[in-house]
Scaffold this motif. Structure first.
Motif, mmCIF file in Angstrom:
data_model
loop_
_atom_site.group_PDB
_atom_site.id
_atom_site.type_symbol
_atom_site.label_atom_id
_atom_site.label_comp_id
_atom_site.label_asym_id
_atom_site.label_seq_id
_atom_site.Cartn_x
_atom_site.Cartn_y
_atom_site.Cartn_z
ATOM 1 N N MET A 141 0.828 -1.201 0.000
ATOM 2 C CA MET A 141 0.000 0.000 0.000
ATOM 3 C C MET A 141 0.864 1.254 0.000
ATOM 4 O O MET A 141 0.557 2.236 -0.690
ATOM 5 N N ARG A 142 1.968 1.216 0.752
ATOM 6 C CA ARG A 142 2.875 2.358 0.753
ATOM 7 C C ARG A 142 3.483 2.563 -0.630
ATOM 8 O O ARG A 142 3.634 3.699 -1.109
ATOM 9 N N SER A 143 3.827 1.461 -1.292
ATOM 10 C CA SER A 143 4.408 1.532 -2.623
ATOM 11 C C SER A 143 3.424 2.135 -3.624
ATOM 12 O O SER A 143 3.805 2.957 -4.463
ATOM 13 N N LEU A 144 2.159 1.732 -3.529
ATOM 14 C CA LEU A 144 1.138 2.310 -4.407
ATOM 15 C C LEU A 144 1.059 3.820 -4.225
ATOM 16 O O LEU A 144 1.056 4.583 -5.192
ATOM 17 N N ALA A 145 0.984 4.252 -2.974
ATOM 18 C CA ALA A 145 0.871 5.683 -2.690
ATOM 19 C C ALA A 145 2.098 6.431 -3.194
ATOM 20 O O ALA A 145 1.986 7.522 -3.774
ATOM 21 N N ASP A 146 3.273 5.861 -2.997
ATOM 22 C CA ASP A 146 4.504 6.513 -3.436
ATOM 23 C C ASP A 146 4.599 6.564 -4.960
ATOM 24 O O ASP A 146 5.280 7.433 -5.515
ATOM 25 N N ASP A 147 3.901 5.648 -5.644
ATOM 26 C CA ASP A 147 3.871 5.631 -7.112
ATOM 27 C C ASP A 147 2.760 6.510 -7.682
ATOM 28 O O ASP A 147 2.530 6.511 -8.892
ATOM 29 N N GLY A 148 2.039 7.230 -6.811
ATOM 30 C CA GLY A 148 1.037 8.168 -7.294
ATOM 31 C C GLY A 148 -0.384 7.678 -7.282
ATOM 32 O O GLY A 148 -1.281 8.361 -7.803
ATOM 33 N N VAL A 149 -0.633 6.500 -6.692
ATOM 34 C CA VAL A 149 -2.006 5.992 -6.554
ATOM 35 C C VAL A 149 -2.424 6.188 -5.102
ATOM 36 O O VAL A 149 -1.989 5.432 -4.223
ATOM 37 N N PRO A 150 -3.245 7.203 -4.807
ATOM 38 C CA PRO A 150 -3.612 7.434 -3.405
ATOM 39 C C PRO A 150 -4.384 6.250 -2.825
ATOM 40 O O PRO A 150 -5.143 5.578 -3.535
#
Length: 220
Positions: free
Chosen positions: A176-185
């Motif tokens: 989930m952190r990786s998704l957020a860091d890749d621009g997917v809130p």
């Protein structure tokens, strides 16, 4: 509307059997990072999250997604753009590949392998695996991969680690952190304060259907 907030709740209430599940909630959800929705059991956390995905409809008020009334959007198209991971992973009969093709019927093998790698599952091991044999953590990651198959612009997660062991929880948090860091809130419902401290960039707190506070918080 490019400059509109990700979600905006405008005086939203949702009726319940005994009492309102949400009561006159007005809140703006930022379009970046991990937003945690926290509070005790029965606070209205899951109801607020489900309103974002049209799984719940307000009794009063308006929920907007990037400035547009969610109620005016095509629900199927909206749910492909606003993906959701539920508390209990639901896998369908067949292989893991069959499960991913539920979301993307035209996906070829390389596309399926990419989705599994994004969810930290080795495609050589899991692609043809019978989905019914997956552990809880594996099933939750496979469901995340299925959600990602629609290329969502937002991921909603309703206590996705509550039934997982420590190792599986850490893996899903990393994803989930990786998704957020890749621009997917990511909007995450949690009652787990240590998890909130590890993950959240923004925090929305509810109690008995009322908004009690919002905060931005530095991580680290």
């Amino acid at each position: 509307m490019a400059d509109a907030p990700l979600f905006a709740f405008e005086h939203v209430s949702v009726d319940g059997a005994q009492r309102p599940r949400l009561q006159d909630v007005s809140i703006v959800v930022p379009g970046r990072g991990v937003t945690a929705i926290a509070g005790p059991s029965g606070a209205g956390k899951s109801t607020l999250l489900r309103c974002c995905n049209r799984l719940e409809a307000p009794s009063d008020g308006v929920v907007r997604y990037r400035g547009e009334d969610v109620a005016a959007r095509d629900p199927l198209l909206h749910r492909r753009e606003v993906g959701m991971v539920f508390q209990q992973p639901v896998v369908f009969p067949g292989t893991v590949a069959d499960n991913l093709r539920v979301a993307d019927p035209q996906a070829g093998r390389e596309r399926l392998a990419e989705l599994l790698r994004r969810a930290a599952l080795d495609p050589d091991v899991y692609l043809e695996r019978d989905a019914s044999t997956l552990s809880g953590g594996e099933a939750q990651r496979a469901c995340l991969a299925r959600t990602l198959a629609t290329d969502p612009k937002v991921v909603l997660a309703d206590e996705p680690t509550s039934a997982l062991d420590e190792t599986a929880t850490a893996e899903l948090e990393r994803l989930m952190r990786s998704l957020a860091d890749d621009g997917v809130p990511v909007l995450l419902v949690t009652h787990n304060e240590p998890q909130l401290q590890r993950l959240a960039d923004h925090v929305i707190r509810l109690d008995e259907g009322h908004l009690t506070s919002t905060a931005e918080r530095p991580r680290g």
